[in-house]
Design a protein around this motif. Structure first.
Motif, short mmCIF file in Angstrom:
data_model
loop_
_atom_site.label_atom_id
_atom_site.label_comp_id
_atom_site.label_asym_id
_atom_site.label_seq_id
_atom_site.Cartn_x
_atom_site.Cartn_y
_atom_site.Cartn_z
N ASN A 4 61.35 88.89 -10.37
CA ASN A 4 61.35 89.31 -11.77
C ASN A 4 61.14 90.81 -11.91
OD1 ASN A 4 61.79 86.71 -12.73
ND2 ASN A 4 59.60 86.25 -12.85
N ILE A 5 60.28 91.36 -11.05
CA ILE A 5 60.05 92.81 -11.06
C ILE A 5 61.34 93.54 -10.68
CG2 ILE A 5 58.80 94.71 -9.95
CD1 ILE A 5 56.43 92.82 -9.63
N ALA A 6 62.03 92.99 -9.67
CA ALA A 6 63.29 93.60 -9.24
C ALA A 6 64.31 93.59 -10.37
CB ALA A 6 63.84 92.86 -8.02
N TYR A 7 64.41 92.47 -11.09
CA TYR A 7 65.34 92.39 -12.21
C TYR A 7 64.97 93.38 -13.31
CZ TYR A 7 67.73 88.21 -10.46
OH TYR A 7 68.47 87.34 -9.72
N PHE A 8 63.66 93.55 -13.53
CA PHE A 8 63.21 94.47 -14.57
C PHE A 8 63.62 95.90 -14.24
CE2 PHE A 8 59.98 97.44 -16.18
CZ PHE A 8 60.08 97.19 -17.54
N ILE A 9 63.52 96.27 -12.97
CA ILE A 9 63.84 97.64 -12.55
C ILE A 9 65.35 97.84 -12.40
CG2 ILE A 9 63.59 99.33 -10.68
CD1 ILE A 9 60.82 98.13 -10.14
N LEU A 10 66.02 96.87 -11.78
CA LEU A 10 67.42 97.03 -11.44
C LEU A 10 68.36 96.56 -12.54
CD1 LEU A 10 67.30 95.68 -7.77
CD2 LEU A 10 66.85 98.00 -8.58
N GLY A 11 67.84 95.77 -13.48
CA GLY A 11 68.69 95.17 -14.49
C GLY A 11 69.32 93.89 -13.98
N ARG A 12 69.95 93.16 -14.88
CA ARG A 12 70.65 91.93 -14.52
C ARG A 12 72.16 92.15 -14.64
NH1 ARG A 12 67.74 87.17 -14.04
NH2 ARG A 12 65.53 87.32 -14.60
N HIS A 13 72.86 91.73 -13.64
CA HIS A 13 74.31 91.87 -13.60
C HIS A 13 74.94 91.29 -14.86
CE1 HIS A 13 78.26 92.09 -11.79
NE2 HIS A 13 78.46 90.83 -12.13
N PRO A 14 75.83 92.02 -15.54
CA PRO A 14 76.42 93.32 -15.18
C PRO A 14 75.74 94.52 -15.84
CG PRO A 14 77.67 92.39 -16.97
CD PRO A 14 76.54 91.42 -16.68
N ASN A 15 74.55 94.29 -16.40
CA ASN A 15 73.84 95.39 -17.07
C ASN A 15 72.88 96.06 -16.10
OD1 ASN A 15 75.00 94.86 -19.75
ND2 ASN A 15 73.79 92.98 -19.67
N ASN A 16 73.44 96.55 -15.02
CA ASN A 16 72.63 97.18 -13.97
C ASN A 16 72.15 98.56 -14.41
OD1 ASN A 16 75.14 95.66 -12.86
ND2 ASN A 16 73.58 95.35 -11.33
N THR A 17 70.97 98.93 -13.95
CA THR A 17 70.45 100.27 -14.20
C THR A 17 70.86 101.20 -13.06
OG1 THR A 17 68.35 100.02 -13.02
CG2 THR A 17 68.45 99.18 -15.28
N CYS A 18 70.59 102.48 -13.22
CA CYS A 18 70.94 103.45 -12.18
C CYS A 18 70.10 103.25 -10.91
CB CYS A 18 70.78 104.87 -12.69
SG CYS A 18 69.08 105.36 -13.05
N PHE A 19 69.08 102.39 -10.97
CA PHE A 19 68.25 102.11 -9.79
C PHE A 19 68.86 101.00 -8.93
CE2 PHE A 19 65.33 103.56 -13.16
CZ PHE A 19 64.87 104.72 -12.56
N SER A 20 69.97 100.43 -9.37
CA SER A 20 70.63 99.34 -8.65
C SER A 20 71.64 99.89 -7.65
CB SER A 20 71.33 98.42 -9.65
OG SER A 20 72.16 97.48 -8.98
N TYR A 21 71.80 99.22 -6.53
CA TYR A 21 72.72 99.69 -5.50
C TYR A 21 74.17 99.67 -5.99
CZ TYR A 21 74.21 94.88 -4.47
OH TYR A 21 74.73 93.61 -4.57
N ASN A 22 74.52 98.73 -6.87
CA ASN A 22 75.93 98.63 -7.28
C ASN A 22 76.18 99.20 -8.67
OD1 ASN A 22 74.70 96.66 -8.79
ND2 ASN A 22 76.02 94.98 -8.12
N TRP A 23 75.33 100.12 -9.10
CA TRP A 23 75.46 100.70 -10.43
C TRP A 23 76.81 101.37 -10.63
CZ3 TRP A 23 74.77 106.17 -11.96
CH2 TRP A 23 74.69 106.35 -13.35
N HIS A 24 77.25 102.16 -9.65
CA HIS A 24 78.50 102.90 -9.82
C HIS A 24 79.69 101.96 -9.97
CE1 HIS A 24 77.14 107.00 -9.35
NE2 HIS A 24 76.41 106.64 -8.32
N PHE A 185 77.00 104.32 -3.30
CA PHE A 185 77.14 102.87 -3.41
C PHE A 185 77.04 102.17 -2.06
CE2 PHE A 185 80.39 99.48 -2.96
CZ PHE A 185 79.72 98.47 -3.64
N ILE A 186 77.81 102.63 -1.08
CA ILE A 186 77.83 101.91 0.20
C ILE A 186 76.51 102.09 0.96
CG2 ILE A 186 80.32 101.94 0.38
CD1 ILE A 186 80.13 104.23 2.35
N MET A 187 75.86 103.25 0.81
CA MET A 187 74.58 103.46 1.48
C MET A 187 73.52 102.51 0.91
SD MET A 187 72.24 106.90 1.73
CE MET A 187 72.14 107.02 -0.06
N ALA A 188 73.41 102.45 -0.42
CA ALA A 188 72.39 101.60 -1.04
C ALA A 188 72.67 100.12 -0.79
CB ALA A 188 72.32 101.89 -2.54
N MET A 189 73.93 99.72 -0.90
CA MET A 189 74.26 98.31 -0.68
C MET A 189 73.96 97.89 0.74
SD MET A 189 77.84 96.34 -1.48
CE MET A 189 78.01 94.57 -1.21
#
Length: 252
Positions: A4-24, A185-189
């Motif tokens: 839940n903490i991860a979802y709060f920080i990263l967002g839920r697909h497809p509303n990802n935040t810039c802290f998510s690996y697949n944001w771009h 993107f590829i580094m974070a993923m």
């Protein structure tokens, strides 16, 4: 709790935040689809092929008459979508929908996972009504994921070629930014997915995603700025989106 903490920080697909690996990549898909929601006075029959829990349904809610998701298994839908979405079990290479029966097909991040992409495109062409719209996306550059079913990567030229060979017209293919965004993107993923071990499915590292989220946010925003300063050379997008139409025989 950690999830839940991860979802709060990263967002839920497809509303990802810039802290998510697949944001771009995902922000490109979401923007591309949002800009191409048909301005239709009538409700449309929409098919989401390989759509899982229909993450992009909200973008099309206003024009959706019947919204059908086809996937290999049923997904748990959010309560707000359960009454509005029909789920069918089926393969993208043998879609259980009648020919010439839908006005819009969506197919996001699917073609890289199927055995014969051309067969999927042939099936999508079949179920679309003449003049119908086809929107989709696929990786150009990406770490291996969802193994053992990750088979293909596509170029802009390749997407254009297979769509036209499948009979589609008015094909438009768009890449998702420049080389810095793709590198981010590829580094974070690669960091957030488990080490690839033959015979084991991928896992997502929730602990690492939370701990590294400030770093990923900085890298993502820096990459976005670098792409703007250097300019997009259109050679190394992480993701490709397209729109295409089934020709309207009445207008020939």
């Amino acid at each position: 709790m950690l999830e839940n903490i991860a979802y709060f920080i990263l967002g839920r697909h497809p509303n990802n935040t810039c802290f998510s690996y697949n944001w771009h990549a995902i922000r490109h898909v979401r923007r591309f689809l949002k800009e191409r929601v048909p301005n239709s006075p009538e409700k449309l029959n929409i098919a989401d092929i390989g759509g899982g829990a229909a993450p992009y349904y909200e973008l099309f809610r206003s024009v959706a008459g019947q919204y059908t998701v086809v996937d290999l298994e049923l997904s748990d839908l959010p309560p707000s979508r359960k009454s509005a979405i029909t789920q069918l079990i089926g393969s993208a290479e043998d879609i259980p929908i009648e020919s010439n029966s839908v006005e819009l097909v969506i197919c996001n991040q699917v073609l890289e996972h199927v055995n014969v992409p051309a067969k999927v495109l042939s099936e999508i062409f079949r179920i679309l009504r003449p003049g119908g719209l086809f929107l989709g996306s696929v990786p150009h550059v990406s770490p291996i994921h969802l193994e053992p079913f990750d088979f293909w990567r596509f170029t802009e030229l390749g997407v254009d070629k297979v769509l036209k060979e499948s009979g589609f017209s008015n094909v438009y293919v768009e890449g998702s930014g420049g080389v810095f965004s793709t590198a981010a993107f590829i580094m974070a993923m690669d960091l957030f997915l488990s080490k690839r071990i033959e015979g084991l499915p991928q896992r997502f590292h929730h602990v690492m995603s939370v701990l590294l989220s400030p770093f990923v946010g900085i890298v993502n925003l820096t990459a976005l700025l670098a792409d703007k300063l250097v300019g997009n050379r259109l050679r190394t997008p992480a993701n490709l989106c397209w729109s295409a139409q089934k020709p309207d025989v009445g207008n020939k």
